[in-house]
Design an enzyme around this catalytic site. Structure first.
Site, PDB file in Angstrom:
ATOM      1  N   ASP A 185      36.681 105.036 103.721  1.00 59.33           N
ATOM      2  CA  ASP A 185      36.967 103.703 103.209  1.00 59.33           C
ATOM      3  C   ASP A 185      35.660 102.962 103.437  1.00 59.33           C
ATOM      4  OD1 ASP A 185      37.465 100.947 103.101  1.00 59.33           O
ATOM      5  OD2 ASP A 185      39.589 101.280 103.433  1.00 59.33           O
ATOM      6  N   HIS A 186      34.881 102.762 102.370  1.00 58.21           N
ATOM      7  CA  HIS A 186      33.505 102.314 102.603  1.00 58.21           C
ATOM      8  C   HIS A 186      33.427 100.932 103.251  1.00 58.21           C
ATOM      9  CE1 HIS A 186      33.914 100.133  98.764  1.00 58.21           C
ATOM     10  NE2 HIS A 186      32.851  99.434  99.119  1.00 58.21           N
ATOM     11  N   LYS A 190      30.697  98.820 106.505  1.00 53.74           N
ATOM     12  CA  LYS A 190      29.914  97.597 106.321  1.00 53.74           C
ATOM     13  C   LYS A 190      29.601  96.991 107.688  1.00 53.74           C
ATOM     14  CE  LYS A 190      31.862  96.399 101.784  1.00 53.74           C
ATOM     15  NZ  LYS A 190      30.817  96.266 100.802  1.00 53.74           N
ATOM     16  N   HIS A 248      41.042  98.919 101.610  1.00 52.79           N
ATOM     17  CA  HIS A 248      40.084  97.990 102.208  1.00 52.79           C
ATOM     18  C   HIS A 248      40.765  96.790 102.888  1.00 52.79           C
ATOM     19  CE1 HIS A 248      37.519 100.449  99.861  1.00 52.79           C
ATOM     20  NE2 HIS A 248      37.555  99.767  98.749  1.00 52.79           N
TER      21      HIS A 248
HETATM   22  C1  BG6 Z   1      36.008 100.126  95.468  1.00 58.29           C
HETATM   23  C2  BG6 Z   1      36.943  99.777  94.344  1.00 58.29           C
HETATM   24  O1  BG6 Z   1      36.674 100.848  96.464  1.00 58.29           O
HETATM   25  O2  BG6 Z   1      35.506  98.909  96.033  1.00 58.29           O
HETATM   26  C3  BG6 Z   1      36.245  98.939  93.296  1.00 58.29           C
HETATM   27  O3  BG6 Z   1      37.408 100.985  93.746  1.00 58.29           O
HETATM   28  C4  BG6 Z   1      35.622  97.719  93.927  1.00 58.29           C
HETATM   29  O4  BG6 Z   1      37.137  98.564  92.263  1.00 58.29           O
HETATM   30  C5  BG6 Z   1      34.769  98.117  95.118  1.00 58.29           C
HETATM   31  O5  BG6 Z   1      34.824  97.078  92.958  1.00 58.29           O
HETATM   32  C6  BG6 Z   1      34.295  96.892  95.872  1.00 58.29           C
HETATM   33  O6  BG6 Z   1      33.371  97.287  96.839  1.00 58.29           O
HETATM   34  P1  BG6 Z   1      32.252  96.284  97.371  1.00 58.29           P
HETATM   35  O7  BG6 Z   1      31.558  97.053  98.444  1.00 58.29           O
HETATM   36  O8  BG6 Z   1      31.386  95.959  96.190  1.00 58.29           O
HETATM   37  O9  BG6 Z   1      32.999  95.090  97.864  1.00 58.29           O
END
Ligand code: BG6
Length: 506
Positions: A185-186, A190, A248
């Site tokens: 979960d990226h 952060k 997220h």
């Molecule tokens: C991704 C979603 O996980 O996160 C996207 O699939 C979204 O739809 C993105 O745009 C948002 O990531 P960040 O890091 O730009 O907030």
């Protein structure tokens, strides 16, 4: 969560290396880890994909991605040439046994000269349909046999609903042990999200007031200006609930609501987060209409440009009922949070890109000040800015300078850009380094993923069985549908006005 040691020798095998993720995110992140001297001396990447490419063509494509997307900008030639020699490519059909024989030979030819045991990291940057074939073949071909060193990294979406997430967990657990599986979960990589743990648990100041006695409610907003971009065909089967809230946003909620961990071991931190997910009130389908709101964007104007509606986006069904906006009121039913609402909202084509957590404190129990002195009075507020502003603000009342007693809210600001000189790493740098180090703290465990699906399933089911009648119901460039305002207004509150972004650069 990494310590200061370098990882052991590592081979990263990327399935789907010809795709966007590898090009935009993974390889720029690995290259930055290399520049920052985090990559071990014995290191290789093997990219696999269906396209025919030589090693040199692969390297050229990766260089192009680094030049466009690395936080450091264009690569320096001599650094790049040293790094590029560790990149290899193999044309591959993921469902064919032969692929894995060739891959095994390639890995051995790279690792044998190192003369040391190395980590093998299998990174699945591919559509979920290939996961079963890949994990099965990795097992049959005996490429992944070392429980301590072989690791599987899986990107979201992790399942489409609770049932498919469970099936997926079963499939990968046939080959890999839970401790070898790194579900990404990226958001957890952060910098500002990791800082939530430091903020809450490395300071004595906030913990005593971090509960229902002092906190009125919590708001989490993850707003995007972009539409669905080139991902219409994926998004039209997902929607905002699955794409952002199931993962997220619930993770941000967990970090806000979790109990202090006893240690920072991966399982301890994840146990505390699962406790939050399990404590969140499960809605019945009937509860959904009172506590959740959906929206879909219409056309509109953004920064002087006319933008198209969701239904007109490429890859999207012109009659789509998929939500591009969702707002939900959650409750965490436990001793600390009973009756404190957590309002979350996310959407595409909103008026501002911002991810922010706001903790709204209760008003003072008694005001000794005459009304005319406190016209602009606001309860205390703690604003945790995840992005693009990175920092924390505490809002409190101050006496305006002058002969009269007049109070206005002011902010005490911690801003990354002015507090530190070093540029923060990208989320993928943190996460990839953690995988090489074998630290799973920032990754999703199977029970976390399933608990999150359990929570949102009633909303998905209620929405699917009751198609919207008013879509599209918000214009691009606004803050979403009116119903989202009503959701919070019913409780006598409002979505808090977001502070203007402050400059993060030095
Ligand atoms: C991704 C979603 O996980 O996160 C996207 O699939 C979204 O739809 C993105 O745009 C948002 O990531 P960040 O890091 O730009 O907030």
């Amino acid at each position: 969560m990494q310590s200061a040691r370098k990882p052991d020798p590592s081979t990263i095998i990327i399935f789907g290396a010809g795709g966007d993720l590898c090009w935009r995110k993974l390889m720029p992140a690995i290259y930055n880890l290399y520049l920052d001297d985090w990559v071990p001396d014995n290191f290789a990447v093997i990219g696999l994909d269906i396209k025919e490419m030589s090693d040199d063509e692969f390297r050229q494509r990766i260089l192009d991605g680094v030049n466009q997307f690395s936080r450091r900008g264009k690569a320096n030639e001599s650094d790049w040439n040293k790094f590029a020699s560790s990149l290899n490519y193999q044309k591959a059909d993921f469902t064919n046994e032969e692929t894995y024989k060739k891959l095994s030979d390639k890995i051995l030819s790279i690792e044998n000269p190192w003369g040391k045991k190395s980590n093998r990291i299998f990174y699945l940057a591919i559509p979920p349909a290939f996961i079963e074939a890949i994990t099965k073949n990795l097992s049959l071909s005996k490429i992944a046999q070392d429980d301590l060193r072989d690791r599987l990294v899986i990107e979201k979406p992790f399942g489409h609903d609770l049932e498919s997430a469970r099936e997926l967990n079963n499939v990968i657990k046939n080959t890999f042990d839970e401790c070898q599986i790194y579900r990404i979960d990226h958001y957890l990589g952060k910098e500002t999200v990791q800082n939530m743990i430091a903020f809450r648990f490395a300071n004595a100041l906030f913990e005593p007031i971090w509960n229902r006695n002092f906190i009125d409610h919590v708001q989490i907003t993850v707003a995007e200006e972009v539409g669905v971009e080139h991902r219409g065909s994926y998004y039209d089967h997902a929607g905002a609930l699955r794409d952002m809230i199931q993962n997220h946003i619930l993770q941000l909620l967990c970090l806000t609501a979790m109990e202090p961990p006893v240690s920072f071991s991966a399982d301890e931190v994840r146990n505390k987060k699962v406790d939050v997910l399990r404590a969140i009130r499960k809605y019945t389908r009937d509860d959904v209409h009172r506590n959740a709101v959906r929206g879909q964007y219409n056309n509109g104007w953004m920064e002087g440009q006319k933008v198209i509606s969701y239904k007109e986006e490429p890859g999207v069904n012109s009659k789509s009922n998929i939500e591009t906006f969702a707002a939900v009121k959650f409750y965490v039913d436990n001793w600390r949070w009973q009756d404190v609402p957590f309002y979350v909202r996310t959407g595409k084509r909103l008026s501002q890109k911002t991810s922010v957590i706001t903790i709204q404190f209760r008003p003072v129990p008694h005001s000794a000040f005459p009304n005319e002195t406190i016209e602009n009075w606001q309860p205390n507020r703690l604003i945790i800015n995840i992005q693009p502003e990175m920092g924390i603000r505490i809002r409190f009342q101050a006496k305006q300078p002058g002969l009269k007693m007049l109070m206005t809210p002011v902010d005490m600001v911690f801003n990354y850009g002015s507090a530190y000189t070093a540029e923060p790493p990208e989320a993928y740098e943190t996460l990839l380094l953690d995988v090489m180090l074998g630290d799973a703290t920032l990754f999703m465990r199977s029970d976390q993923v399933e608990a999150a699906w359990e929570l949102i399933m009633p909303i998905i089911e209620a929405w699917e069985s009751n198609p919207p009648v008013d879509f599209p119901n918000y214009f691009a460039g606004t803050w979403g549908p009116e119903a989202a305002e009503a959701l919070i207004a019913r409780d006598g509150k409002n979505w808090l006005v977001l502070p203007m972004p402050i400059n993060n650069s030095k």
